[in-house]
Write an enzyme that holds these catalytic residues in place. Structure first.
Site, PDB file in Angstrom:
ATOM      1  N   THR A 211       0.852  -1.189  -0.040  1.00  0.00           N
ATOM      2  CA  THR A 211      -0.027   0.003   0.037  1.00  0.00           C
ATOM      3  C   THR A 211       0.938   1.257   0.040  1.00  0.00           C
ATOM      4  O   THR A 211       0.564   2.129  -0.600  1.00  0.00           O
ATOM      5  CB  THR A 211      -0.938  -0.010   0.980  1.00  0.00           C
ATOM      6  OG1 THR A 211      -0.217  -0.338   2.330  1.00  0.00           O
ATOM      7  CG2 THR A 211      -2.080  -1.051   1.169  1.00  0.00           C
ATOM      8  N   GLY A 212       2.015   1.221   0.752  1.00  0.00           N
ATOM      9  CA  GLY A 212       2.941   2.505   0.737  1.00  0.00           C
ATOM     10  C   GLY A 212       3.346   2.731  -0.387  1.00  0.00           C
ATOM     11  O   GLY A 212       3.457   3.894  -1.085  1.00  0.00           O
TER      12      GLY A 212
END
Length: 267
Positions: A211-212
């Protein structure tokens, strides 16, 4: 295809994070992705098994070859892994006039908990990249704690850490709140203009690997396409949310997102 994004990051053999997630994200948002690979990882949804280093001169060579021919409208930096690579990339950036905006995601810890960076490398990132060359810094809470030496337990702590990192020199700091407790995730965009809050519901899913990486690449694509920082951040958050909602469910651990949810079928 609009917006050239040069991605400087590590490879994820499982395809959910790193260079693989970055390329998928840039493409899905209509940009053109290019890469300088900093390290190879042997990993899957259960964790990182091994890391193979790429030499600092070869990382720099990849960057140089892309910039002197194709060019870039934004640069996204992910996993740099070693101090030598950080110093080499920073030294190259020192020499570049009109460096494109840099979105720096200070990748330090894998989703499964494995450390992805040496301590001296994180110190070099702070000294050599965050101050002089970063447009937008996108740390999560553990990364911000490592960079500032502060303990972050609430929104007030997030704001203090964000301001401390902003004082290091970037144009803006996006403090990601996903590691905090609660049914709602609150991200803080800290800039000289003030604090902008992005609140969104927490999605109950184990499929959040990358996600990052995905968020920072989405922001870089927005910047490359001419969006303002707040608009690029807002669109990136929505893109990641939908990618989690539509995750394919692969793997027995922290599974990947569906980066291609913006892409229609081609028959």
């Amino acid at each position: 295809m609009q917006g050239r994004v040069l991605i400087i990051a590590g490879s994820d053999s499982g395809g959910g994070a790193g260079i693989q997630a970055d390329i998928k994200t840039v493409t899905a948002l209509g940009g053109y992705g290019m890469t300088a690979i900093t390290a190879l990882t042997a990993q899957n949804t259960l964790g990182v098994e091994a890391i193979e280093e790429i030499s600092a001169p070869f990382v720099v060579k990849q960057i140089e070859m892309v910039l002197k021919d194709i060019g870039a409208d934004a640069i996204k930096i992910g996993m740099l892994h070693r101090k030598e690579v950080v110093e080499a990339v920073a030294a190259l950036f020192d020499q570049i006039d009109n460096l494109p905006p840099v979105v720096l995601d200070p990748v330090m810890i894998a989703k499964g908990g494995a450390s992805l960076i040496a301590q001296d490398a994180s110190e070099a990132i702070k000294a050599r990249l965050i101050g002089p060359h970063t447009h937008i810094l996108t740390p999560n809470i553990p990364e911000a704690e490592r960079l500032t030496g502060m303990k972050i337990k609430n929104l007030s702590d997030m704001e203090k850490a964000g301001r401390a990192l902003l004082n290091e020199g970037p144009v803006a700091v996006l403090m990601k709140g996903g590691h905090a407790e609660g049914v709602e995730i609150v991200d803080l965009l800290v800039s000289p203009q003030g604090i902008q809050t992005f609140s969104h519901r927490r999605i109950d899913s184990r499929h959040t690997h990358g996600t990052g990486c995905t968020l920072s690449s989405a922001i870089a694509t927005g910047i490359a396409q001419g969006l303002s920082v707040p608009k690029a951040v807002e669109r990136a958050i929505r893109y990641v949310e939908n990618a989690i909602f539509e995750a394919p469910g692969f793997g027995a651990g922290h599974g990947p997102l569906n980066h291609g949810h913006t892409v229609g079928r081609f028959d």
